[in-house]
Design an enzyme around this catalytic site. Structure first.
Site, short mmCIF file in Angstrom:
data_model
loop_
_atom_site.label_atom_id
_atom_site.label_comp_id
_atom_site.label_asym_id
_atom_site.label_seq_id
_atom_site.Cartn_x
_atom_site.Cartn_y
_atom_site.Cartn_z
N LYS A 150 12.17 -1.79 -1.77
CA LYS A 150 12.61 -2.59 -0.63
C LYS A 150 11.62 -3.70 -0.28
CE LYS A 150 12.68 -0.22 3.15
NZ LYS A 150 11.41 -0.68 3.73
N ASP A 155 2.68 -3.31 4.14
CA ASP A 155 3.74 -4.01 3.41
C ASP A 155 3.62 -5.52 3.55
OD1 ASP A 155 4.78 -1.61 2.53
OD2 ASP A 155 6.26 -1.47 4.12
N LEU A 215 9.99 -4.82 -12.34
CA LEU A 215 9.26 -5.89 -13.00
C LEU A 215 7.85 -5.44 -13.35
CD1 LEU A 215 10.35 -8.77 -10.60
CD2 LEU A 215 11.31 -8.23 -12.85
N LYS A 217 7.47 -7.12 9.79
CA LYS A 217 7.62 -5.66 9.69
C LYS A 217 7.33 -5.12 11.09
CE LYS A 217 7.34 -1.66 7.17
NZ LYS A 217 8.15 -1.21 6.04
N VAL A 250 9.39 -5.14 -2.26
CA VAL A 250 9.42 -6.16 -3.32
C VAL A 250 10.64 -7.05 -3.14
CG1 VAL A 250 9.63 -6.56 -5.81
CG2 VAL A 250 8.11 -4.76 -4.94
#
Length: 203
Positions: free
Chosen positions: A14, A42, A182, A31, A16
């Site tokens: 989430k 994050d 990724l 956030k 990313v």
């Protein structure tokens, strides 16, 4: 353009996705509650993966990586949900929740309740692995029960066509795309992959 990014569970990609979205939109990132600081916040991840993204400070920064209601109690602080209001910023805004839709903010208030009060479109991030149909449909039902607007669902992981299509069809939500895992994960690789996966979510 303002979006809430929430998930069907924790550790599904989430943050990313939120970084990719913030970078694609040139958005401010917020956030509201950060629980767990030892391994970095994050917001730090977003700042690294989407350089130049404006970071609005979290209203509460809590030490322990667990549900915010419990982390706040461990820190001896009280979260006031009424004080959590999306910041008035110029331009796009990406708000990232904590964990899943029904994660408790307090012992009486869930993140889905905040989303209902804010009435901003939600992007639900879901993994593609086993169990995602159940988790995704339950999350969508919880949002709809509170009349939260759902912009669509975004998947993260290897392609599982039947699961992705089934969720979108049963829930009647827009399937926005799928971001692969990724490696290496760099700002340039994320930006390229996000633009390819979600052409409808770019500025």
């Amino acid at each position: 353009m303002k979006f809430i990014v929430t998930g069907t569970d924790t550790e599904i990609g989430k943050t990313v996705f939120a970084a990719g979205l913030a970078g694609a939109l040139g958005a401010t990132y917020w956030k509201p509650i950060q629980a767990g600081l030892e391994d970095g916040a994050d917001a730090d991840t977003v700042a690294t993966l989407a350089p130049g993204t404006r970071i609005h400070p979290s209203a509460w920064r809590l030490t322990t990586p667990c549900s915010p209601h419990s982390a706040a109690e461990l820190d001896g602080v009280t979260i006031d949900p009424a004080a959590l209001t999306p910041p008035a910023v110029a331009g796009p805004l990406v708000i990232e929740g904590a964990g899943g839709v029904l994660v408790p903010v307090t012992r009486r208030h869930l993140f889905a309740d905040l989303f209902a009060a804010w009435q901003l479109p939600v992007i639900l991030v879901a993994r593609t692995g086993l169990g995602t149909i159940n988790h995704s449909l339950l999350s969508i039902e919880a949002l709809r029960a509170r009349h939260v607007p759902i912009h669509g669902i975004a998947f993260v992981g290897d392609a599982v066509e039947d699961s992705e299509a089934t969720i979108a069809d049963i829930a009647q939500v827009e399937r926005l795309g799928r971001l692969p895992r990724l490696a290496p994960l760099t700002p340039a690789i994320l930006a390229h992959a996000f633009a390819a996966a979600f052409p409808g979510l770019t500025a």
